[in-house]
Each structure stands twice: as structure tokens, then as C-alpha cells.
Design an enzyme around this catalytic site. Structure first.
Site, mmCIF file in Angstrom:
data_model
loop_
_atom_site.group_PDB
_atom_site.id
_atom_site.type_symbol
_atom_site.label_atom_id
_atom_site.label_comp_id
_atom_site.label_asym_id
_atom_site.label_seq_id
_atom_site.Cartn_x
_atom_site.Cartn_y
_atom_site.Cartn_z
ATOM 1 C CG HIS A 160 2.544 -1.632 -15.338
ATOM 2 N ND1 HIS A 160 2.261 -3.107 -14.909
ATOM 3 C CD2 HIS A 160 3.604 -1.963 -16.312
ATOM 4 C CE1 HIS A 160 2.806 -3.897 -15.390
ATOM 5 N NE2 HIS A 160 3.970 -3.508 -16.219
ATOM 6 N N GLY B 61 -8.330 -4.397 -21.668
ATOM 7 C CA GLY B 61 -6.943 -5.167 -21.888
ATOM 8 C C GLY B 61 -5.898 -5.128 -20.427
ATOM 9 C CB VAL B 62 -3.339 -7.219 -19.426
ATOM 10 C CG1 VAL B 62 -2.239 -7.167 -18.135
ATOM 11 C CG2 VAL B 62 -4.493 -8.328 -19.070
ATOM 12 C CG ASP C 189 -8.091 -0.516 -22.258
ATOM 13 O OD1 ASP C 189 -7.397 -1.436 -21.593
ATOM 14 O OD2 ASP C 189 -7.733 -0.137 -23.288
ATOM 15 N N GLY D 110 0.958 -1.029 0.028
ATOM 16 C CA GLY D 110 -0.034 0.153 -0.006
ATOM 17 C C GLY D 110 0.932 1.339 -0.047
ATOM 18 C CB SER D 111 4.160 2.233 -0.688
ATOM 19 O OG SER D 111 4.576 1.750 -1.851
ATOM 20 C CG ASN D 112 2.154 3.450 -5.717
ATOM 21 O OD1 ASN D 112 2.632 4.436 -6.258
ATOM 22 N ND2 ASN D 112 2.843 2.231 -5.868
ATOM 23 N NE ARG E 168 -8.977 -11.120 -8.272
ATOM 24 C CZ ARG E 168 -9.510 -12.242 -8.200
ATOM 25 N NH1 ARG E 168 -8.696 -13.271 -7.488
ATOM 26 N NH2 ARG E 168 -10.623 -12.664 -8.537
ATOM 27 C CG LEU F 60 -10.393 -4.787 -12.206
ATOM 28 C CD1 LEU F 60 -10.303 -3.023 -12.004
ATOM 29 C CD2 LEU F 60 -11.142 -4.908 -10.914
HETATM 30 C C1 GAR Z 1 3.904 -1.029 -7.097
HETATM 31 O O1 GAR Z 1 5.161 -1.401 -7.747
HETATM 32 C C2 GAR Z 1 2.958 -1.269 -8.414
HETATM 33 O O2 GAR Z 1 3.331 -0.495 -9.588
HETATM 34 C C3 GAR Z 1 2.765 -2.662 -8.431
HETATM 35 O O3 GAR Z 1 2.715 -3.301 -7.552
HETATM 36 C C4 GAR Z 1 3.601 -2.211 -6.530
HETATM 37 C C5 GAR Z 1 2.584 -2.281 -5.393
HETATM 38 O O4 GAR Z 1 3.281 -1.342 -4.424
HETATM 39 N N1 GAR Z 1 1.842 -2.888 -9.418
HETATM 40 C C6 GAR Z 1 1.840 -3.788 -10.353
HETATM 41 O O5 GAR Z 1 2.751 -4.627 -10.558
HETATM 42 C C7 GAR Z 1 0.368 -4.056 -11.129
HETATM 43 N N2 GAR Z 1 0.545 -4.819 -12.222
HETATM 44 P P1 GAR Z 1 2.407 -0.788 -3.216
HETATM 45 O O6 GAR Z 1 1.256 -1.664 -2.668
HETATM 46 O O7 GAR Z 1 3.425 -0.437 -2.235
HETATM 47 O O8 GAR Z 1 1.830 0.654 -3.726
#
Ligand code: GAR
Length: 200
Positions: A108, A142-143, A140, A12-14, A90, A92
Site C-alpha cells: 500500500h 478489512g481494507v 485480513d 505491474g512494476s511491483n 479489488r 477481497l
Molecule cells: C502501487 O503504487 C501500489 O502501492 C498501489 O498501486 C500501485 C501499483 O503499481 N496499490 C494500491 O494503491 C492498493 N490500494 P504497479 O502496478 O506498478 O505495481
């Protein structure tokens, strides 16, 4: 004031970076709810410490659509305007995308369209690119394919491991995710085809 719903699966740092910027008044929005598909996600504890509404909606053992119906119901219940995927692991379904069309952002850890999907930092290292980075994009069907709002580049160093590279990228993630959320909630962008452009 626009209401954010933040979806996480882990650290959850973002989410925390966005929440700190909201608290500091740098993003004119309110975090209405933080939802994790995993009960044990560290980000849920951070959200509760910050006094935010934090829910676990476990995805394990549920049909994809049944899980998403619960998720959509919770987001609507909290009157969420913009859904921010922040390490939400996940994919969607079109049902979810339809419910929040044009109102879902994802971060990403690569310069899309390179290295979509899982372990993007390791993919970049294995491929041998000299620069990689991170991307905030609309979601959207896609992945990792939706229109790109913000990107930042970081160098790949000879001595990098997936972990050291991920840490360098993460710093930029924290910066550009808040920037992108700000642009969207302040209605400062428009979309032309695949291109996300700044309004005059
Ligand atoms: C982040 O690096 C994010 O970009 C990545 O997971 C990490 C989550 O870190 N997301 C993906 O790879 C999505 N495909 P966080 O929980 O500390 O935010």
C-alpha cells in the site's frame, strides 16, 4: 521452494521488481502464476516476456464471489503458497481470505494506518503530512488493516504533485516488497497479535 501467485490490475512494476529479484536468486521462491483482473494490464505482457505463466481473469460484469472462485481455482491449480497483491485494485471477500488465511501480502502506498483505500498518495498530500511512505502487510478482512511486515518512509516536498510523490514512494515499494516476500518465504517472521516479529 515456495510458490508465489501474483495478482495485478495494471502497470505491474511491483510484480516486475519481485520477479527480477526471484530471477537473480535473491528471493528463494518461484513465481507460479501472474493473474490480472484486466486483460489489458501492462504487467501481463511483462510477465509473458519474462517467460512466466500469465493469465487474465476478468472481473468486469461478474459477481464478486464468482470472480473470486475462478481466482482461487487458478491459484490452487498452480499450487500457490503465497499470494502477493501488487497493484491489485479489488477488495477481497472473506471467502478469498479464508482460502489463503495468513498467506496473502499487499503493498500500500502510504504509512498505514494512515491513508488506507484509493489514491493514498493524494490523500497524504491533501492532508499535509511531511512524511509518508509505503507498507507491506498481511491481508485480513478489512481494507488495508492486516499485520504490518515492512514499512519505508519518504519525505513530502513542497513542490510535490501526487505523481512526483507517487514516484518517490514507488522506488521504496520495489525495495520493501521483495524484502517482505523474502522474510515470509524464508519463514523468518512470526506474528504476535498485530505485530510481525523477526524470528531469532
Ligand atoms: C502501487 O503504487 C501500489 O502501492 C498501489 O498501486 C500501485 C501499483 O503499481 N496499490 C494500491 O494503491 C492498493 N490500494 P504497479 O502496478 O506498478 O505495481
Amino acid at each position: 521452494m515456495k510458490k508465489l501467485g501474483i495478482l495485478i490490475s495494471g502497470r505491474g512494476s511491483n510484480f516486475e521488481a519481485i520477479a527480477r529479484n526471484v530471477q537473480a536468486g535473491k528471493i528463494p521462491a518461484e513465481i507460479a502464476v501472474v493473474i490480472s483482473n484486466k486483460e489489458e494490464a501492462a504487467g501481463l505482457a511483462i510477465a509473458r516476456q519474462m517467460g512466466l505463466k500469465a493469465l487474465a481473469i476478468p472481473s468486469k460484469g461478474k459477481e464478486r464471489e464468482a470472480f473470486e472462485r475462478e481466482l482461487v481455482a487458478a491459484l490452487h491449480e498452480h499450487q500457490v503458497d503465497l499470494v502477493c497483491l501488487a497493484g491489485f485494485m479489488r477488495v477481497l471477500t472473506p471467502y478469498f481470505i479464508r482460502e489463503f488465511r495468513g498467506r496473502i501480502l499487499n503493498i500500500h502506498p502510504a504509512l498505514l494506518p494512515s491513508f488506507p483505500g484509493v489514491e493514498a498518495q493524494k490523500q497524504a498530500l491533501d492532508y499535509g503530512v511531511k512524511w509518508t511512505g509505503c507498507t507491506v502487510h498481511f491481508v485480513d478482512e478489512g481494507v488495508d488493516t492486516g499485520p504490518i511486515v515492512c514499512q519505508a518512509a519518504v519525505p513530502v516536498l513542497d513542490e510535490d504533485t501526487p505523481e512526483t510523490l507517487a514516484a518517490r514512494i514507488l522506488k521504496e515499494e520495489h525495495r520493501i516488497y521483495s524484502e517482505a516476500v523474502g522474510l515470509v518465504v524464508e519463514d523468518r517472521i512470526r506474528i504476535e497479535g498485530r505485530r510481525v516479529l523477526r524470528k531469532e
